[in-house]
Design an enzyme around this catalytic site. Structure first.
Site, mmCIF file in Angstrom:
data_model
loop_
_atom_site.group_PDB
_atom_site.id
_atom_site.type_symbol
_atom_site.label_atom_id
_atom_site.label_comp_id
_atom_site.label_asym_id
_atom_site.label_seq_id
_atom_site.Cartn_x
_atom_site.Cartn_y
_atom_site.Cartn_z
ATOM 1 N N ARG A 169 -40.753 116.350 -57.264
ATOM 2 C CA ARG A 169 -39.998 115.578 -56.703
ATOM 3 C C ARG A 169 -38.693 115.906 -56.420
ATOM 4 O O ARG A 169 -37.665 115.280 -56.405
ATOM 5 C CB ARG A 169 -40.069 114.508 -57.998
ATOM 6 C CG ARG A 169 -41.907 113.306 -58.228
ATOM 7 C CD ARG A 169 -41.573 112.479 -59.478
ATOM 8 N NE ARG A 169 -41.280 111.623 -59.206
ATOM 9 C CZ ARG A 169 -39.952 110.318 -58.809
ATOM 10 N NH1 ARG A 169 -41.794 110.811 -57.906
ATOM 11 N NH2 ARG A 169 -39.583 109.685 -58.893
ATOM 12 N N ARG A 248 -48.575 105.917 -68.718
ATOM 13 C CA ARG A 248 -47.479 106.422 -69.945
ATOM 14 C C ARG A 248 -46.881 104.656 -69.928
ATOM 15 O O ARG A 248 -46.954 104.384 -69.181
ATOM 16 C CB ARG A 248 -47.257 107.753 -68.859
ATOM 17 C CG ARG A 248 -46.397 108.201 -69.807
ATOM 18 C CD ARG A 248 -47.169 108.910 -70.818
ATOM 19 N NE ARG A 248 -46.108 109.709 -72.523
ATOM 20 C CZ ARG A 248 -46.312 109.954 -72.969
ATOM 21 N NH1 ARG A 248 -47.192 109.811 -73.991
ATOM 22 N NH2 ARG A 248 -45.344 110.549 -74.247
ATOM 23 N N ARG A 279 -33.870 109.724 -71.626
ATOM 24 C CA ARG A 279 -32.362 109.319 -70.857
ATOM 25 C C ARG A 279 -31.558 108.026 -71.668
ATOM 26 O O ARG A 279 -31.966 107.102 -71.581
ATOM 27 C CB ARG A 279 -32.365 108.845 -69.423
ATOM 28 C CG ARG A 279 -33.861 108.167 -68.898
ATOM 29 C CD ARG A 279 -34.243 108.711 -67.654
ATOM 30 N NE ARG A 279 -35.681 108.034 -66.756
ATOM 31 C CZ ARG A 279 -36.101 108.005 -65.907
ATOM 32 N NH1 ARG A 279 -35.443 108.912 -65.136
ATOM 33 N NH2 ARG A 279 -37.139 106.922 -65.599
#
Ligand code: FAD
Ligand code: UDP
Length: 365
Positions: A169, A248, A279
């Protein structure tokens, strides 16, 4: 025709909108207390807050871009996350700025030579998992500092057990370009994402019922509708008859801070194993905000258990194989259409969901 749309996310809302425009009566049920699914945003302290994680719109598909621009005006935000590895800062995605900081290389030829030298450990083998794919793309140093720990936190399993496509990706570039996406069009809707779904659902033929779970009244809903568009978990629809698909999940930890600028960037990835989160998002930077306060979100990956939010399908061979059984059943349904990230069990971005929904409704109506 009466349609029941299960889920008010992007897929459900597009279908509802297209059906309503064709004169059909549509009821949208949503188990949350708000519309818009995971693209939901709301204003907090004058800042558009992305409640289910950072959402950056990007696409190369002009039809999709023109379509979404009917519902909002987009700003010129370009995603350029930075990675923090034990306090060292690197530019993402992997580009000349990253290679220069890491290896001191200056020209693309020097960077290419370094990557070729590092990927030699694979001995020319075709990559079979995420680890091998990552080393083949960017070499062992970047794999260790910027990929391995982040990915293992995110997916809760070793990079050797993950499919290669996940890392594909991300762009790898031999130019000094920190744009995370290769797409032609990119931005954030001014005023947030919720308005997009709000406008899609604002039609006299559409009724929206919040706080309503399909499974609480399944028989009644099935009896009422001529057709059902289902955007929830496909394995749940079939009562997990072939077994559970894996997902997930995430936990979001939000803080409003009494300072103007916390981290100087919308997205900072924490790529070492010392930080449990992957993050930190600072929402105001998606819209160049100058408010006195700021809102940050730490994103912690989590195992998924029944009842948790299934944010990501785990598209490895085992789960894709299991999904195929559900998909075969879905293909035989006359009354139910499965759509979206959960209904089709695919790691779709927003532009892909729009393309899927538009192509389905075009064929269908
Ligand atoms: P959803 O948005 O999940 O909508 C499904 C809806 O159905 C939900 O509202 C749910 O509550 C409801 N529902 C489910 N089951 C039932 C039930 N039984 N009864 C009633 N209602 C039900 N894409 C990008 O393009 N760019 C990004 O930067 C980006 N960032 C992302 C970050 C995160 C953390 C995540 C998780 C996703 C991100 N995405 C991004 C992907 C994007 O969120 C999806 O492509 C999009 O939201 C999928 O829309 P959907 O309609 O398929 O699903
Ligand atoms: N990734 C990584 N390091 C990073 C960012 C991403 O190794 O700093 C890997 C990780 O495996 C992740 C994948 O690239 O799952 C895709 O990242 P993306 O940002 O597209 O994921 P999403 O926004 O969907 O969570």
């Amino acid at each position: 025709m009466n349609y029941l749309v299960v889920g008010s996310g992007l897929f459900g809302a597009i279908f509802a909108n297209e059906a309503a425009k064709k004169g059909h009566q549509v009821k949208v049920i949503e188990k949350r207390d708000h519309i818009a699914g995971n693209i939901y945003t709301k204003e907090v302290e004058g800042i558009q807050f992305h409640q289910y994680g950072a959402h950056i719109f990007h696409t190369s598909n002009k039809v999709v871009w023109d379509y979404v621009n009917q519902f909002a005006e987009f700003n010129r935000y370009t995603n350029s996350p930075i990675a923090n590895y034990h306090g060292e800062i690197y530019n993402m995605p992997f580009n000349m700025n990253t290679f220069n900081k890491l290896w001191g290389v200056v020209t693309p030829a020097e960077a290419k030579e370094k990557i070729d030298e590092q990927r030699a450990v694979l001995g020319g083998k075709e990559p079979e998992n995420l680890e091998e794919q990552a080393i083949s793309l960017v070499g062992i140093d970047i794999y260790k500092k910027l990929i391995k720990d982040y990915t293992e936190k995110q997916w809760g399993r070793s990079c050797t057990e993950l499919p290669a496509f996940i890392i594909k990706r991300l762009p790898v570039r031999l130019t000094y370009d920190n744009n995370y996406f290769n797409d032609k069009y990119q931005g954030i809707p001014i005023g947030g994402y919720t308005q997009i779904v709000e406008k899609m659902l604002d039609h006299p033929n559409i009724k929206v019922q919040l706080n309503t779970d399909f499974f609480d009244n399944r028989e009644q809903f099935e009896a009422e509708a001529d057709k059902i568009v289902y955007t929830g978990m496909i394995d749940q629809y079939y009562d997990y008859k072939f077994g559970r698909l894996e997902y997930r999940s995430l936990k979001f930890e939000n803080e409003i801070l009494d300072e103007e600028n916390y981290q100087g960037n919308a997205v900072v990835n924490y790529t070492d194993a010392d930080h449990a989160y992957t993050r930190i998002i600072e929402h105001k930077h998606f819209e160049f905000g100058t408010q006195e306060k700021t809102i940050i979100t730490k994103e912690y990956p989590a195992d998924w258990h029944p009842g948790d939010e299934p944010y990501y399908p785990v598209n490895d061979d085992k789960n894709n194989g299991l999904y195929q059984h559900y998909k075969d059943l879905a293909g035989k349904e006359g009354k139910v259409i499965f759509g979206g990230r959960l209904g089709m069990y695919k790691y779709f971005d927003m532009h892909m969901v729009i393309a899927e929904a538009l192509s389905l409704t075009k064929k269908y109506f």
